[in-house]
Enzyme design. Structure first.
Site, short mmCIF file in Angstrom:
data_model
loop_
_atom_site.label_atom_id
_atom_site.label_comp_id
_atom_site.label_asym_id
_atom_site.label_seq_id
_atom_site.Cartn_x
_atom_site.Cartn_y
_atom_site.Cartn_z
N GLU A 150 0.80 -1.32 -0.08
CA GLU A 150 -0.01 0.08 0.05
C GLU A 150 0.78 1.25 -0.11
O GLU A 150 0.13 2.25 -0.11
CB GLU A 150 -0.93 0.03 0.99
CG GLU A 150 -1.86 -1.14 1.15
CD GLU A 150 -3.07 -1.19 2.07
OE1 GLU A 150 -3.09 -0.05 2.82
OE2 GLU A 150 -3.94 -2.07 2.37
N ASN A 151 2.17 1.11 0.06
CA ASN A 151 2.88 2.42 0.01
C ASN A 151 4.10 2.03 -0.85
O ASN A 151 4.67 0.99 -0.81
CB ASN A 151 3.55 2.55 1.19
CG ASN A 151 2.47 3.14 2.30
OD1 ASN A 151 1.99 4.33 2.27
ND2 ASN A 151 1.99 2.18 3.20
#
Length: 302
Positions: A150-151
């Site tokens: 997610e990053n």
């Protein structure tokens, strides 16, 4: 004559099994994340309809040590300790339609935010990831993996290659039978790149619609149109977050009906998460899991 009878019986048996499996799953899939919060939630708490292809997504297997330091593709399970290999075996024995998966990464490990990082050597990372995940999959009797990084750094070209090759290798070696990805509104680009290059080995797209700040049924329809244009509309599953962000309550099911009315086949639903459902204040525990499965089974579109 006796040989013909044997072969005839054999093929009748095979055809019966195939028809039974087709009837069992009805072409519909339900997916739910479980174990991400550390709460002692168990799979046997969750209502499971035997007519659904039901996937538990254990959250998370992480390429990091306990302090969040990257381990060059060596994954370890960090989901709730209540999700044991024995519990996976038990629920799959009771419900043959159940599959279990390991979700990779997630948002954080403790207070450490997790990020995709460029491996010094992609082939070494892929090899380490394959070996470590194969061990986890065999230990827990899992069926697949879900990709939930997610990053990302500004330059993340290695993500598509490393993850795509990992999924391909795991499938080619028959270690897994299913693979999913879980993009959200800020990670669309790397996942679109991954899907464009390796969509053939990705079975479902668990887009996190609840992160898209969509709160009306009409907006959900437009958002769904956007995401199905970016990915394969046959693989994108509508999603819901229990007592969380995005569209809430019965409006979610209203949105599903609107999607159908506008020509979309709702072949599955993803929910986040069983942890939240187990601690909800609703009178009916796991209400949205039950109603989602009922919706899929009663849907007139296949």
């Amino acid at each position: 004559m006796k040989t013909d009878t044997i072969f005839g019986g054999f093929w009748f048996f095979i055809i019966t099994i195939i028809l039974t499996l087709l009837q069992l799953c009805n072409g519909k899939v339900f997916m739910e994340y479980i174990g991400a919060t550390g709460k002692p939630v168990t799979m046997d708490e969750v209502p499971i309809d035997d007519g659904i292809d039901f996937h538990f997504i254990l959250s998370f297997a992480i390429d990091a040590d306990a302090s969040g330091n990257p381990q060059n593709g060596i994954f370890k399970p960090y989901w709730a300790s209540s999700l044991t290999p024995e519990s996976v075996d038990a629920v799959k024995s009771k419900h043959p339609n159940v599959k279990a998966m390991a979700s990779l990464s997630g948002w954080s490990l403790g207070s450490t935010t997790l990020r995709w990082y460029k491996p010094e050597n992609s082939q070494t990372w892929i090899s380490n990831a394959f070996k470590s995940l194969k061990s986890i999959i065999q230990t827990y009797n899992l069926d697949g993996i879900d990709i939930d990084y997610e990053n990302f750094p500004r330059h993340n070209e290695s993500f598509s290659y490393c993850i795509g090759e990992l999924i391909t290798y795991l499938k080619n070696q028959s270690v897994i039978s299913v693979a999913t990805i879980a993009p959200y509104r800020l990670t669309t680009i790397p996942y679109v790149q991954l899907f464009a290059a390796y969509g053939g080995v990705i079975d479902y797209v668990n887009h996190q619609f609840y992160t898209d700040k969509v709160r009306t049924t009409e907006a959900y329809l437009e958002d769904f149109r956007l995401r199905t244009a970016q990915f394969d509309k046959e693989k994108v599953l509508p999603s819901y977050e229990i007592d969380g962000r995005g569209i809430q309550g019965e409006a979610f099911f209203d949105a599903l009906h609107i999607l159908e009315e506008n020509g979309f086949d709702i072949n599955g639903i993803m929910i986040y998460s069983a942890d939240a459902s187990a601690s909800t204040n609703l009178t009916t525990k796991f209400y949205y899991e039950q109603k989602s499965q009922e919706f899929l089974l009663n849907s007139s579109r296949v």
